[in-house]
Design an enzyme around this catalytic site. Structure first.
Site, PDB file in Angstrom:
ATOM      1  N   TRP A  80     -88.822  96.720  63.604  1.00 52.09           N
ATOM      2  CA  TRP A  80     -90.137  97.051  63.031  1.00 52.09           C
ATOM      3  C   TRP A  80     -90.492  98.502  63.310  1.00 52.09           C
ATOM      4  O   TRP A  80     -91.031  99.193  62.447  1.00 52.09           O
ATOM      5  CB  TRP A  80     -91.215  96.088  63.533  1.00 52.09           C
ATOM      6  CG  TRP A  80     -90.986  94.673  63.095  1.00 52.09           C
ATOM      7  CD1 TRP A  80     -90.761  93.590  63.887  1.00 52.09           C
ATOM      8  CD2 TRP A  80     -90.934  94.179  61.737  1.00 52.09           C
ATOM      9  NE1 TRP A  80     -90.575  92.464  63.117  1.00 52.09           N
ATOM     10  CE2 TRP A  80     -90.679  92.794  61.802  1.00 52.09           C
ATOM     11  CE3 TRP A  80     -91.071  94.776  60.487  1.00 52.09           C
ATOM     12  CZ2 TRP A  80     -90.565  91.997  60.659  1.00 52.09           C
ATOM     13  CZ3 TRP A  80     -90.954  93.988  59.351  1.00 52.09           C
ATOM     14  CH2 TRP A  80     -90.710  92.623  59.446  1.00 52.09           C
ATOM     15  N   ASP A 115     -98.644  99.199  66.488  1.00 55.88           N
ATOM     16  CA  ASP A 115     -98.412  97.976  65.717  1.00 55.88           C
ATOM     17  C   ASP A 115     -98.504  96.824  66.709  1.00 55.88           C
ATOM     18  O   ASP A 115     -97.649  96.684  67.580  1.00 55.88           O
ATOM     19  CB  ASP A 115     -97.019  98.057  65.068  1.00 55.88           C
ATOM     20  CG  ASP A 115     -96.636  96.770  64.331  1.00 55.88           C
ATOM     21  OD1 ASP A 115     -97.383  95.779  64.387  1.00 55.88           O
ATOM     22  OD2 ASP A 115     -95.549  96.773  63.699  1.00 55.88           O
ATOM     23  N   LYS A 141     -98.999  86.192  62.795  1.00 54.76           N
ATOM     24  CA  LYS A 141     -98.330  85.806  64.031  1.00 54.76           C
ATOM     25  C   LYS A 141     -99.306  85.077  64.958  1.00 54.76           C
ATOM     26  O   LYS A 141     -99.003  84.023  65.470  1.00 54.76           O
ATOM     27  CB  LYS A 141     -97.748  87.027  64.749  1.00 54.76           C
ATOM     28  CG  LYS A 141     -96.909  87.958  63.865  1.00 54.76           C
ATOM     29  CD  LYS A 141     -95.484  87.467  63.656  1.00 54.76           C
ATOM     30  CE  LYS A 141     -94.805  88.117  62.459  1.00 54.76           C
ATOM     31  NZ  LYS A 141     -94.639  89.549  62.514  1.00 54.76           N
TER      32      LYS A 141
END
Ligand SMILES: *Cc1c(COP(=O)(O)O)cnc(C)c1O
Length: 357
Positions: free
Chosen positions: A99, A166, A190
């Site tokens: 990511w 993030d 999530k």
């Protein structure tokens, strides 16, 4: 049979959030209308999004001078929206996984990217330490929890430039000093809600400093000015996020959630460390409390597929590791009860007893 949902994302949500969402889909607040068919400009929805913003601020102790936005496009859109708004010449990134790599790839379209450190030498199994961030970087970007590798940054860094994070997979799982960050973003799917909504927490003094023109839809200032209603926001996902936030508050807020998450992670890591068959993949001090990655030790590797089948037969869902790590990954997000962790451990022990002579 009871299912234990360890999926990495979209993932387990508090039961009450799902029930209240399904009730609202049938009849919102007794209006006789479905949540799915009301105007985003209605009083009912305005109250929902206002409450979600207020709860976010309350639960994370977000300082006054910050905004909370609910947008579309996922964390992946933030990978490019962020440099579009903040990067003139140079940004710094910490490369801790796929990511993080995807985020910095987009930033390269807008300026120079300095990778201050990377853990790619050991397949991202640790968080680099002792790096320095160049003082001319316009911001420093980190991925606080590396969902695929099961590593997590356990501190709030102090840097001289705006710190951007993030937090897709660890938002509201532990206390964070928001004042240390200029911008925090993440996909909701999530720990917070269903797929389809992205949260952005930001300080507006970081905006308006780039030379380029920014399309309205990609300009944070547009969404701040319009209260996340420049275009139609994801109404249903925002409703569920609000229900999840209410649930977090009802059980004692972030400190309590953190305690529960630590207890779950400790239980599973202890089981892995005491096992003759399993072993963890992340370095101990970098271990995530949200995504717990483990494999079978070399001598038992051939049993991995069999364990997967065995675990499935016992109701374990979503424990297959990401293909870049292999083995197993148990995601122990906020809504996962400790009983599910114990059920997984029982299943590991039972399997171990079968194969260890
Ligand atoms: C899942 C995830 C993403 C991707 O989120 P999307 O909303 O699918 O774009 C980004 N970063 C991290 C850390 C993630 O876990």
């Amino acid at each position: 049979m009871k299912k234990h949902n360890f999926s990495a994302g979209p993932s387990i949500l508090p039961r009450v959030a799902i029930e209240n969402t399904s009730n609202a889909i049938l009849n919102l607040n007794g209006t006789g209308l479905s949540l799915l068919e009301i105007s985003h400009r209605s009083k009912d929805f305005q109250a929902i999004i206002d409450e979600a913003v207020a709860l976010f601020k309350e639960l994370l102790h977000i300082p006054e001078n910050y905004h909370v936005l609910f947008l579309g496009g996922g964390a992946s859109l933030q990978f490019c929206m962020l440099p579009f708004n903040l990067l003139n010449k140079k940004a710094a990134y910490l490369e801790t996984g796929v990511w993080a790599k995807k985020a910095l790839k987009e930033a390269k379209l807008f300026g120079e990217v300095n990778v201050v450190a990377s853990s790619s030498d050991k397949n991202f199994s640790y968080i680099p330490k002792n790096f320095s961030v160049p003082s001319d970087a316009e911001y420093f970007h980190i991925t606080t929890n590396n969902t695929i590798y099961g590593t997590e940054i356990h501190e709030d860094y102090s840097v001289e430039m705006p710190l951007v994070a993030d937090m897709s997979s660890d938002i509201l799982s532990r206390p964070v000093d928001v004042s240390k960050y200029a911008l925090i973003y993440g996909g909701a799917q999530k720990n917070l809600g269903p797929a389809g909504v992205t949260f952005v927490i930001l300080r507006d003094d970081i905006l308006g400093k780039v030379d380029r023109k920014i399309p309205s839809m990609l300009d944070y200032r547009t969404h701040i000015a319009e209260g996340s209603m420049f275009n139609t926001p994801p109404v249903m996902p925002i409703f569920t996020v609000n229900e999840t936030l209410k649930w977090i508050k009802s059980i004692g807020g972030v400190p309590q959630i953190y305690k529960m998450n630590q207890a779950k992670a400790q239980l599973l890591y202890d089981a892995i460390d005491n096992s003759k068959v399993f072993t963890g993949t992340a370095e101990k001090e970098s271990r995530s409390i949200m995504n717990i990655c483990f494999v079978m030790q070399e001598a038992y590797k051939e049993h991995e597929d069999a364990f997967m089948e065995f675990a499935k037969s016992k109701g374990m869902i979503g424990i297959k590791g990401h293909r870049s790590v292999g083995g197993f990954r148990a995601s122990t997000y906020n809504a996962l009860p400790i009983e599910s962790v114990q059920a997984l451990i029982d299943c590991m022990n039972e399997f171990e007893a079968q194969i260890v002579k």
